[in-house]
Design a protein around this motif. Structure first.
Motif, PDB file in Angstrom:
ATOM      1  N   UNK B   4     -18.847   4.686 -20.014  1.00 19.19           N
ATOM      2  CA  UNK B   4     -17.835   3.565 -19.728  1.00 19.19           C
ATOM      3  C   UNK B   4     -18.162   2.561 -21.090  1.00 19.19           C
ATOM      4  N   UNK B  43     -12.641   4.294 -20.248  1.00 24.47           N
ATOM      5  CA  UNK B  43     -12.994   5.233 -19.709  1.00 24.47           C
ATOM      6  C   UNK B  43     -12.619   6.373 -19.806  1.00 24.47           C
ATOM      7  N   UNK B  44     -13.461   6.977 -20.521  1.00 20.61           N
ATOM      8  CA  UNK B  44     -13.750   8.598 -21.178  1.00 20.61           C
ATOM      9  C   UNK B  44     -14.089   9.817 -20.505  1.00 20.61           C
ATOM     10  N   UNK B  45     -13.607  10.311 -19.802  1.00 23.45           N
ATOM     11  CA  UNK B  45     -14.054  11.459 -18.887  1.00 23.45           C
ATOM     12  C   UNK B  45     -14.253  12.681 -20.208  1.00 23.45           C
ATOM     13  N   UNK B  46     -15.278  13.040 -19.272  1.00 20.86           N
ATOM     14  CA  UNK B  46     -16.435  13.805 -20.617  1.00 20.86           C
ATOM     15  C   UNK B  46     -16.409  15.443 -19.956  1.00 20.86           C
ATOM     16  N   UNK B  47     -16.772  16.562 -20.877  1.00 20.74           N
ATOM     17  CA  UNK B  47     -17.479  17.792 -19.940  1.00 20.74           C
ATOM     18  C   UNK B  47     -18.308  17.571 -19.686  1.00 20.74           C
ATOM     19  N   UNK B  57     -22.295  10.855 -28.581  1.00 24.00           N
ATOM     20  CA  UNK B  57     -21.387  10.970 -29.008  1.00 24.00           C
ATOM     21  C   UNK B  57     -20.603  10.662 -29.113  1.00 24.00           C
ATOM     22  N   UNK B  60     -20.500   7.881 -31.975  1.00 25.11           N
ATOM     23  CA  UNK B  60     -19.462   8.741 -33.030  1.00 25.11           C
ATOM     24  C   UNK B  60     -17.997   8.607 -32.396  1.00 25.11           C
ATOM     25  N   UNK B  61     -17.705   8.000 -31.321  1.00 21.21           N
ATOM     26  CA  UNK B  61     -16.764   7.941 -31.244  1.00 21.21           C
ATOM     27  C   UNK B  61     -16.331   6.453 -31.054  1.00 21.21           C
ATOM     28  N   UNK B  64     -16.677   5.884 -34.929  1.00 22.34           N
ATOM     29  CA  UNK B  64     -14.929   6.360 -35.837  1.00 22.34           C
ATOM     30  C   UNK B  64     -13.963   5.857 -35.775  1.00 22.34           C
ATOM     31  N   UNK B  65     -13.321   5.219 -34.161  1.00 23.36           N
ATOM     32  CA  UNK B  65     -11.963   5.189 -33.650  1.00 23.36           C
ATOM     33  C   UNK B  65     -11.796   4.157 -33.173  1.00 23.36           C
ATOM     34  N   UNK B  66     -13.260   4.072 -32.246  1.00 19.31           N
ATOM     35  CA  UNK B  66     -12.344   3.011 -30.954  1.00 19.31           C
ATOM     36  C   UNK B  66     -12.901   2.296 -30.654  1.00 19.31           C
TER      37      UNK B  66
END
Lengths: 80, 80
Positions: B4, B43-47, B57, B60-61, B64-66
């Motif tokens: 989250x 909300x990012x679903x991760x393995x 990680x 890092x997202x 770089x992007x969010x």
């Protein structure tokens, strides 16, 4: 006194913005991303008062303006 | 495993969208609103995997992007 409000799309409602972010993350090499949902986050500063009354008032704000209750859910936390 | 993420404007950065919401709430009669700040909620679903590694990680997202770290702060919570 502060209200923290999350406005999120209901389950089952397509989220093209979240899908675009998911694709962009995968293009950057984040392969273990299974899904992304984007919502809104609002912080509302309120004049000091009763927390219960504040929550009821913020719920009214969400119903009238902040959320589209046809496709969105909202969640309210009152602080301080 | 779910991350989250809250992305909010840094203090001091003008928030015209928040100001517009504040004005709209006041026009609806919510006179005790002292300020509104709008941010994003993701909300990012991760393995499944290690929570510490997942947090690194997602950080890092965000870099770089969010989030636009020039004007935005971000906050990450890892669940389950």
């Amino acid at each position: 006194m502060k209200a923290r409000i999350h406005v999120t799309l209901k389950n089952g409602v397509l989220d093209p913005q979240g899908k675009a972010i998911e694709n962009a993350l995968k293009a950057l090499g984040f392969d273990n991303v299974a899904g992304v949902r984007q919502g809104k986050f609002l912080e509302v500063d309120l004049a000091p008062g009763d927390a219960g009354a504040a929550k009821a008032q913020v719920d009214d704000m969400c119903q009238k303006l902040l959320a589209n209750t046809v496709i969105e859910d909202y969640d309210i936390e009152i602080e301080g």
